[in-house]
Scaffold this motif. Structure first.
Motif, PDB file in Angstrom:
ATOM      1  N   ILE A 213      34.124 -13.148  37.767  1.00 35.65           N
ATOM      2  CA  ILE A 213      34.220 -12.428  36.499  1.00 35.65           C
ATOM      3  C   ILE A 213      32.984 -11.553  36.300  1.00 35.65           C
ATOM      4  O   ILE A 213      33.081 -10.399  35.876  1.00 35.65           O
ATOM      5  N   GLY A 214      31.812 -12.099  36.640  1.00 32.22           N
ATOM      6  CA  GLY A 214      30.577 -11.328  36.540  1.00 32.22           C
ATOM      7  C   GLY A 214      30.597 -10.115  37.457  1.00 32.22           C
ATOM      8  O   GLY A 214      30.136  -9.028  37.093  1.00 32.22           O
ATOM      9  N   PHE A 215      31.154 -10.294  38.643  1.00 32.24           N
ATOM     10  CA  PHE A 215      31.280  -9.188  39.584  1.00 32.24           C
ATOM     11  C   PHE A 215      32.194  -8.099  39.019  1.00 32.24           C
ATOM     12  O   PHE A 215      31.923  -6.905  39.160  1.00 32.24           O
ATOM     13  N   GLY A 216      33.277  -8.526  38.367  1.00 27.60           N
ATOM     14  CA  GLY A 216      34.185  -7.567  37.745  1.00 27.60           C
ATOM     15  C   GLY A 216      33.517  -6.798  36.625  1.00 27.60           C
ATOM     16  O   GLY A 216      33.706  -5.578  36.491  1.00 27.60           O
ATOM     17  N   LEU A 217      32.718  -7.483  35.824  1.00 27.32           N
ATOM     18  CA  LEU A 217      32.010  -6.810  34.733  1.00 27.32           C
ATOM     19  C   LEU A 217      30.934  -5.875  35.281  1.00 27.32           C
ATOM     20  O   LEU A 217      30.647  -4.831  34.687  1.00 27.32           O
ATOM     21  N   ASP A 218      30.339  -6.246  36.415  1.00 28.32           N
ATOM     22  CA  ASP A 218      29.400  -5.336  37.067  1.00 28.32           C
ATOM     23  C   ASP A 218      30.108  -4.043  37.450  1.00 28.32           C
ATOM     24  O   ASP A 218      29.548  -2.946  37.334  1.00 28.32           O
ATOM     25  N   SER A 219      31.363  -4.162  37.890  1.00 27.89           N
ATOM     26  CA  SER A 219      32.142  -2.973  38.243  1.00 27.89           C
ATOM     27  C   SER A 219      32.376  -2.090  37.014  1.00 27.89           C
ATOM     28  O   SER A 219      32.356  -0.857  37.107  1.00 27.89           O
ATOM     29  N   VAL A 220      32.586  -2.736  35.861  1.00 31.92           N
ATOM     30  CA  VAL A 220      32.756  -1.977  34.611  1.00 31.92           C
ATOM     31  C   VAL A 220      31.476  -1.205  34.290  1.00 31.92           C
ATOM     32  O   VAL A 220      31.519  -0.031  33.897  1.00 31.92           O
ATOM     33  N   ILE A 221      30.333  -1.854  34.480  1.00 34.57           N
ATOM     34  CA  ILE A 221      29.048  -1.210  34.226  1.00 34.57           C
ATOM     35  C   ILE A 221      28.822  -0.066  35.208  1.00 34.57           C
ATOM     36  O   ILE A 221      28.300   1.003  34.853  1.00 34.57           O
ATOM     37  N   GLU A 222      29.227  -0.272  36.463  1.00 29.16           N
ATOM     38  CA  GLU A 222      29.107   0.785  37.465  1.00 29.16           C
ATOM     39  C   GLU A 222      29.963   2.001  37.089  1.00 29.16           C
ATOM     40  O   GLU A 222      29.561   3.152  37.290  1.00 29.16           O
ATOM     41  N   VAL A 223      31.141   1.745  36.527  1.00 30.58           N
ATOM     42  CA  VAL A 223      31.997   2.839  36.062  1.00 30.58           C
ATOM     43  C   VAL A 223      31.292   3.615  34.941  1.00 30.58           C
ATOM     44  O   VAL A 223      31.326   4.850  34.906  1.00 30.58           O
ATOM     45  N   ALA A 224      30.638   2.889  34.032  1.00 30.44           N
ATOM     46  CA  ALA A 224      29.910   3.546  32.937  1.00 30.44           C
ATOM     47  C   ALA A 224      28.782   4.423  33.479  1.00 30.44           C
ATOM     48  O   ALA A 224      28.571   5.548  33.020  1.00 30.44           O
ATOM     49  N   SER A 225      28.064   3.898  34.479  1.00 31.36           N
ATOM     50  CA  SER A 225      26.970   4.648  35.082  1.00 31.36           C
ATOM     51  C   SER A 225      27.487   5.908  35.779  1.00 31.36           C
ATOM     52  O   SER A 225      26.948   7.006  35.601  1.00 31.36           O
ATOM     53  N   ALA A 226      28.552   5.753  36.574  1.00 33.64           N
ATOM     54  CA  ALA A 226      29.126   6.901  37.290  1.00 33.64           C
ATOM     55  C   ALA A 226      29.715   7.923  36.318  1.00 33.64           C
ATOM     56  O   ALA A 226      29.640   9.134  36.562  1.00 33.64           O
ATOM     57  N   THR A 227      30.285   7.429  35.211  1.00 35.11           N
ATOM     58  CA  THR A 227      30.840   8.337  34.212  1.00 35.11           C
ATOM     59  C   THR A 227      29.743   9.186  33.578  1.00 35.11           C
ATOM     60  O   THR A 227      29.955  10.370  33.269  1.00 35.11           O
ATOM     61  N   ALA A 228      28.565   8.598  33.401  1.00 37.32           N
ATOM     62  CA  ALA A 228      27.435   9.352  32.851  1.00 37.32           C
ATOM     63  C   ALA A 228      27.049  10.495  33.780  1.00 37.32           C
ATOM     64  O   ALA A 228      26.766  11.615  33.333  1.00 37.32           O
ATOM     65  N   VAL A 229      27.067  10.239  35.089  1.00 34.17           N
ATOM     66  CA  VAL A 229      26.743  11.293  36.052  1.00 34.17           C
ATOM     67  C   VAL A 229      27.856  12.338  36.083  1.00 34.17           C
ATOM     68  O   VAL A 229      27.595  13.546  36.180  1.00 34.17           O
ATOM     69  N   ALA A 230      29.113  11.885  35.991  1.00 31.16           N
ATOM     70  CA  ALA A 230      30.241  12.825  35.948  1.00 31.16           C
ATOM     71  C   ALA A 230      30.129  13.739  34.732  1.00 31.16           C
ATOM     72  O   ALA A 230      30.383  14.954  34.813  1.00 31.16           O
ATOM     73  N   TRP A 231      29.751  13.150  33.601  1.00 27.62           N
ATOM     74  CA  TRP A 231      29.555  13.949  32.376  1.00 27.62           C
ATOM     75  C   TRP A 231      28.443  14.960  32.586  1.00 27.62           C
ATOM     76  O   TRP A 231      28.574  16.135  32.201  1.00 27.62           O
ATOM     77  N   GLN A 232      27.363  14.546  33.216  1.00 22.47           N
ATOM     78  CA  GLN A 232      26.242  15.450  33.452  1.00 22.47           C
ATOM     79  C   GLN A 232      26.673  16.644  34.308  1.00 22.47           C
ATOM     80  O   GLN A 232      26.380  17.795  33.982  1.00 22.47           O
ATOM     81  N   PHE A 233      27.395  16.367  35.407  1.00 21.91           N
ATOM     82  CA  PHE A 233      27.744  17.430  36.342  1.00 21.91           C
ATOM     83  C   PHE A 233      28.994  18.201  35.933  1.00 21.91           C
ATOM     84  O   PHE A 233      29.418  19.111  36.637  1.00 21.91           O
ATOM     85  N   SER A 234      29.581  17.850  34.798  1.00 22.40           N
ATOM     86  CA  SER A 234      30.700  18.645  34.279  1.00 22.40           C
ATOM     87  C   SER A 234      30.194  19.909  33.594  1.00 22.40           C
ATOM     88  O   SER A 234      30.958  20.817  33.292  1.00 22.40           O
ATOM     89  N   SER A 235      28.889  19.946  33.351  1.00 23.42           N
ATOM     90  CA  SER A 235      28.269  21.110  32.730  1.00 23.42           C
ATOM     91  C   SER A 235      27.715  22.040  33.809  1.00 23.42           C
ATOM     92  O   SER A 235      27.216  21.591  34.843  1.00 23.42           O
ATOM     93  N   ALA A 236      27.793  23.343  33.568  1.00 20.93           N
ATOM     94  CA  ALA A 236      27.230  24.312  34.508  1.00 20.93           C
ATOM     95  C   ALA A 236      25.719  24.116  34.616  1.00 20.93           C
ATOM     96  O   ALA A 236      25.135  24.233  35.692  1.00 20.93           O
ATOM     97  N   ASP A 237      25.080  23.789  33.503  1.00 25.61           N
ATOM     98  CA  ASP A 237      23.647  23.507  33.489  1.00 25.61           C
ATOM     99  C   ASP A 237      23.448  21.987  33.483  1.00 25.61           C
ATOM    100  O   ASP A 237      23.047  21.403  32.473  1.00 25.61           O
ATOM    101  N   HIS A 238      23.749  21.362  34.630  1.00 27.83           N
ATOM    102  CA  HIS A 238      23.702  19.897  34.668  1.00 27.83           C
ATOM    103  C   HIS A 238      22.292  19.342  34.527  1.00 27.83           C
ATOM    104  O   HIS A 238      22.101  18.186  34.125  1.00 27.83           O
TER     105      HIS A 238
END
Length: 217
Positions: free
Chosen positions: A62-87
């Motif tokens: 279960i902890g490993f699964g929640l770590d995956s959720v946190i990893e998704v949050a981290s990757a989403t932050a980078v995706a949000w950053q690079f969605s901008s022309a001025d990342h």
């Protein structure tokens, strides 16, 4: 003769600038693709791990699964950053989100590890969990290395920080795999939570570096 020389100098410089710009765009596109792959894989991983962990009463799974959720949050932050022309303008915010995700992971793993050690609860055997940990142990290092190379060449501290979050997931995969196997074969229930505490300490270190923006170079 001076005029042609000036024109030649300008024409010689122009391709170099264009090539550099094109390379940065290609690297930014590569980071976006790698982040998308990370989000997709970790979403599936989270669903499988949490489901299997609930069935087997496995805190580690279960902890490993929640770590995956946190990893998704981290990757989403980078995706949000690079969605901008001025990342680059979004770099600091993305780094703070990644740092918080590291701290959240460390806090959860520490609490659950201590509870497992104090309670002495033994999880049931989980074939699905063992298979998932083995697959993640193979997939995650490739994603992490590819994103780290692209992030360093691009000079993006957030992309490098997220690659280290993915690498930490690799360590957790190894810990989970060993813990599940040792628990199933030898009955050493304490091995997994003890190793997870080491991972929590590493997560705190990485979180501090992300918060300060020390990941890039």
């Amino acid at each position: 003769m001076s005029v042609p020389d000036a024109e030649c100098t300008e024409s010689c410089c122009a391709p170099t600038e264009t090539a550099a710009t094109a390379r940065r765009r290609a690297l930014a596109r590569r980071v976006r693709l790698l982040v998308a792959a990370t989000i997709t894989y970790n979403t599936v991983e989270a669903i499988v791990a949490i489901t299997a962990g609930t069935i087997a009463s496995s805190t580690a799974l279960i902890g490993f699964g929640l770590d995956s959720v946190i990893e998704v949050a981290s990757a989403t932050a980078v995706a949000w950053q690079f969605s901008s022309a001025d990342h680059e303008a979004r770099e600091r915010t993305a780094l703070r989100i990644i740092a918080v995700s590291f701290f959240a992971l460390a806090a959860y793993v520490t609490v659950e590890s201590v509870r497992a050690l104090v309670g002495g609860a033994m999880a049931d055997h989980s074939t699905v969990g063992i298979a998932l940990a083995a697959v993640s142990l193979v997939v995650m290092p490739f994603l992490s290395a590819a994103q780290r190379r692209a992030g360093r060449e691009l000079g993006s501290a957030s992309a490098v920080a997220d690659s280290k979050q993915t690498l930490l997931c690799t360590y957790l995969s190894a810990v989970l795999l060993v813990g599940l196997l040792v628990n199933s074969l030898l009955g050493w229930w304490w091995a997994d939570p003890l190793a997870a505490l080491v991972i929590a300490a590493v997560a705190v270190k990485e979180g501090r570096e992300a918060w300060r923006g020390d990941h890039c170079c």
